[in-house]
Design a protein around this motif. Structure first.
Motif, PDB file in Angstrom:
ATOM      1  N   GLU A  65       0.822  -1.223   0.000  1.00 54.53           N
ATOM      2  CA  GLU A  65       0.000   0.000   0.000  1.00 54.53           C
ATOM      3  C   GLU A  65       0.851   1.265   0.000  1.00 54.53           C
ATOM      4  OE1 GLU A  65      -0.540  -2.546   2.270  1.00 54.53           O
ATOM      5  OE2 GLU A  65      -2.001  -3.382   0.886  1.00 54.53           O
ATOM      6  N   GLY A  66       2.163   1.123  -0.104  1.00 57.19           N
ATOM      7  CA  GLY A  66       3.045   2.280  -0.164  1.00 57.19           C
ATOM      8  C   GLY A  66       3.402   2.876   1.185  1.00 57.19           C
ATOM      9  N   ASN A  67       3.224   2.103   2.254  1.00 52.47           N
ATOM     10  CA  ASN A  67       3.515   2.597   3.600  1.00 52.47           C
ATOM     11  C   ASN A  67       4.826   2.034   4.134  1.00 52.47           C
ATOM     12  OD1 ASN A  67       1.004   4.034   3.766  1.00 52.47           O
ATOM     13  ND2 ASN A  67      -0.016   2.073   4.135  1.00 52.47           N
ATOM     14  N   HIS A  68       5.231   2.517   5.310  1.00 54.42           N
ATOM     15  CA  HIS A  68       6.404   2.007   6.014  1.00 54.42           C
ATOM     16  C   HIS A  68       5.962   1.130   7.191  1.00 54.42           C
ATOM     17  CE1 HIS A  68       8.737   4.475   3.486  1.00 54.42           C
ATOM     18  NE2 HIS A  68       8.750   5.586   4.210  1.00 54.42           N
ATOM     19  N   ILE A  69       6.907   0.404   7.753  1.00 55.30           N
ATOM     20  CA  ILE A  69       6.631  -0.417   8.928  1.00 55.30           C
ATOM     21  C   ILE A  69       7.618  -0.070  10.028  1.00 55.30           C
ATOM     22  CG2 ILE A  69       6.734  -2.755   9.882  1.00 55.30           C
ATOM     23  CD1 ILE A  69       5.486  -3.810   7.399  1.00 55.30           C
TER      24      ILE A  69
END
Length: 262
Positions: A183-187
């Motif tokens: 989804e184009g996010n970071h973790i």
């Protein structure tokens, strides 16, 4: 062929093989992400090819979708499926109440959406994933890239008042750059060591601006199938309160060992 597998891979295969027996023709099935879930996809692909199983699979990541198509499973989106009969996935940890930590493979958001859109969720695992208290495995939290350092600081500040043993956080990396989810996010991985109140922590984290979702799966899993290298498999059903032990023939899956790489 199965003699070439490591003990842990044998255990993963055993759990996946048993879980595949819950899948029936006509079902819409959520397909998890990770090494154990990949065994499940291969087992289902063998059943599609050799036994005429007809299912529609909703994958929880692009790599699971690719594998499912490779083995002949019809892939559809969750929007097309709308609701699922069953989701089968792995876990990074599970406790006695079948609460989970997931997201080590980076797909926790899609995994949680798919699992909660299912009549039931089965987790497949080896014995190393069972813990008395969640938290030894770092808890993944998916955050939007905008202002992620501010979100991280807010999480660290909040952890001071939570029942946890550790409060170290780390941005997950992919080599020299931040890891990016589908989804184009970071973790952010939270190294908490022990989570005293997982339900409270899950609720608090998801109230923070910038947090998309966390890797605590509370009251979502219905059954854990735990495999062992000697062919034993243990089935735990949280709804029925039962624990059953069976044995699976390792030679039954010889066809999927030949070209499987993990």
């Amino acid at each position: 062929m199965s003699s070439d597998l490591s003990p842990i891979d044998k255990a993963k295969f055993i759990s996946a093989k048993r879980a595949a027996q819950f899948v029936e023709s006509g079902m819409k099935v959520g397909l998890g992400t990770g090494s154990t879930a990949a065994w499940l996809v291969r087992c289902l692909g063998e059943m599609v090819r050799d036994d005429g199983l007809r299912i529609k699979g909703v994958p929880t990541s692009t790599r699971t979708a690719e594998l499912a198509r490779q083995v002949g499973i019809e892939v559809i989106s969750l929007d097309e499926a709308r609701w699922l009969d069953l989701t089968i996935d792995g876990a990074d940890e599970f406790d006695g109440d079948l609460n989970l930590i997931k997201g080590g493979g980076g797909a926790l958001l899609q995994e949680k959406i798919v699992a909660t859109a299912s009549d039931q969720m089965i987790v497949i695992s080896d014995a190393s994933k069972e813990v008395e208290t969640l938290g030894a495995f770092p808890l993944p939290v998916e955050v939007i890239p905008f202002g992620w350092q501010t979100t991280r600081a807010l999480i660290e500040e909040t952890l001071v008042s939570m029942d946890v043993l550790g409060r170290d956080t780390a941005l997950r990396m992919n080599g020299a750059v931040p890891y990016v989810t589908d989804e184009g996010n970071h973790i952010l991985d939270l190294h908490l060591r022990r989570i005293g109140n997982a339900r409270q922590l899950a609720l608090v984290l998801n109230q923070m601006p910038g947090v998309v979702e966390n890797g605590l799966f509370i009251d979502i899993c219905d059954r854990v199938i735990m495999g062992f290298a000697d062919g034993r498999v243990e089935l735990r059903d949280i709804n029925e309160g039962t624990v059953d032990t069976e044995r699976i023939d390792l030679t039954e899956g010889a066809n999927i060992f030949a070209d499987f790489t993990d």
